[in-house]
Design a protein around this motif. Structure first.
Motif, mmCIF file in Angstrom:
data_model
loop_
_atom_site.group_PDB
_atom_site.id
_atom_site.type_symbol
_atom_site.label_atom_id
_atom_site.label_comp_id
_atom_site.label_asym_id
_atom_site.label_seq_id
_atom_site.Cartn_x
_atom_site.Cartn_y
_atom_site.Cartn_z
ATOM 1 N N ALA A 112 0.862 -1.182 0.000
ATOM 2 C CA ALA A 112 0.000 0.000 0.000
ATOM 3 C C ALA A 112 0.899 1.233 0.000
ATOM 4 O O ALA A 112 2.127 1.125 0.051
ATOM 5 N N ASP A 114 2.439 3.172 1.812
ATOM 6 C CA ASP A 114 2.940 3.382 3.153
ATOM 7 C C ASP A 114 4.300 2.711 3.267
ATOM 8 O O ASP A 114 4.409 1.478 3.250
ATOM 9 N N VAL A 140 1.429 2.447 -8.882
ATOM 10 C CA VAL A 140 0.855 1.141 -8.576
ATOM 11 C C VAL A 140 0.889 0.290 -9.841
ATOM 12 O O VAL A 140 0.432 0.721 -10.904
ATOM 13 N N GLY A 144 -0.653 -4.642 -7.971
ATOM 14 C CA GLY A 144 -1.107 -3.884 -6.816
ATOM 15 C C GLY A 144 0.012 -3.423 -5.905
ATOM 16 O O GLY A 144 -0.252 -2.849 -4.851
ATOM 17 N N TRP A 145 1.279 -3.644 -6.298
ATOM 18 C CA TRP A 145 2.389 -3.189 -5.481
ATOM 19 C C TRP A 145 2.650 -1.714 -5.751
ATOM 20 O O TRP A 145 2.518 -1.224 -6.870
ATOM 21 N N HIS A 146 3.089 -1.005 -4.709
ATOM 22 C CA HIS A 146 3.300 0.439 -4.757
ATOM 23 C C HIS A 146 4.797 0.759 -4.748
ATOM 24 O O HIS A 146 5.519 0.343 -3.823
#
Length: 277
Positions: A112, A114, A140, A144-146
């Motif tokens: 996410a 963070d 992203v 779904g990795w940030h």
């Protein structure tokens, strides 16, 4: 005779486009896969102890002509045409077309937006991502990795100074066949730096010497020139210093050009050419 390192053929099997150029028992079309692991070793034979010829990075395409029961995929890399054996577990079906690549020596993908969360993946420079959207200071990808926005660049982005990219790898361990900040060899440093700067480059130093740039003299050495010996290449930072991955120091070092040339000469190898891009 075609170079088997750059042309997918063996006595028992070959790519169909080589029909009529080589002899093989079977000719096959091949299937394109994508590297899904951060780094995938490409070996000369289907064994973990076999020589490491190069590495493929996440997002790279590979045309596979055979997958063995032991889990080895024999195929050809799209980026530089190298042929060899990879773990089939490092490959997956084609995903969305990559839009970005990692532009720093190493970055993390977080679950996410963070940075205090444990990262889910660590990617090397040159790894390719399909970015779907951005959130705050993160890009992203399709998993779904940030990723920090400052650590990636569009795949078609260019960088004016590939030497500055090579300098990021100072003190990285030397690894024959390596192509990442975990370990890299002399021609891998040249290829990765040029590719990150938006320029194409073959993989091996002898190919780089034959295909890159035009000849200049040592007396005219300047930043960005490539200095070649038999089996070795260094990058000039300026008229006095070189950066190169080498087995003498077992790492990427910045050193005096005069000292490097003298040491390599004492070991029995003279400069074969200097090429300016």
């Amino acid at each position: 005779m075609l170079d088997p390192r750059l042309n997918p053929y063996r006595r028992d099997i070959a790519a169909v486009h080589l029909r009529g150029q080589v002899e093989a028992a079977h000719f096959v079309e091949g299937t394109v896969y994508e590297v899904v692991e951060p780094i995938a070793d490409l070996r000369r034979a289907p064994a973990h102890e076999a020589a490491l010829d190069t590495q493929a990075l996440k997002g790279e395409r590979v045309t596979v002509y055979e997958t063995s029961e032991e889990g080895w995929a024999w195929g050809q890399l799209e980026s530089d045409g190298y042929v060899g054996y990879l773990s089939a577990n490092a490959l997956g079906p084609l995903g969305p077309e990559p839009t970005h690549r990692v532009s720093v020596p190493r970055t993390f993908g977080f679950p996410a937006a963070d940075i205090k969360l444990p990262p889910m993946i660590a990617l090397p420079m040159g790894a390719r991502l399909a970015v779907t959207h951005t959130i705050d200071t993160f890009a992203v990808d399709s998993y779904g990795w940030h990723y920090p926005l400052g650590h990636i660049a569009p795949v078609d982005a260019t960088h004016g100074d590939f030497v500055a990219i090579a300098e990021m790898f100072a003190s990285v361990p030397y690894l024959w066949g390596g192509k990442s900040s975990l370990g890299i060899d002399c021609s891998g440093l040249v290829q990765l730096s040029l590719q990150t700067a938006g320029q194409t480059s073959p993989r091996d130093s002898y190919m780089q010497e034959r295909l890159l740039g035009s000849a200049v003299t040592l007396a005219d050495l300047r930043r960005g020139d490539l200095v070649f010996w038999k089996g070795h290449v260094a990058i000039a930072r300026d008229a006095q210093t070189l950066i190169h991955a080498n087995a003498h120091h077992m790492m990427v070092v910045i050193e005096s050009a005069a000292e490097a040339i003298s040491r390599i000469s004492a070991a029995g190898s003279e400069i074969t050419s200097i090429r300016r891009l």
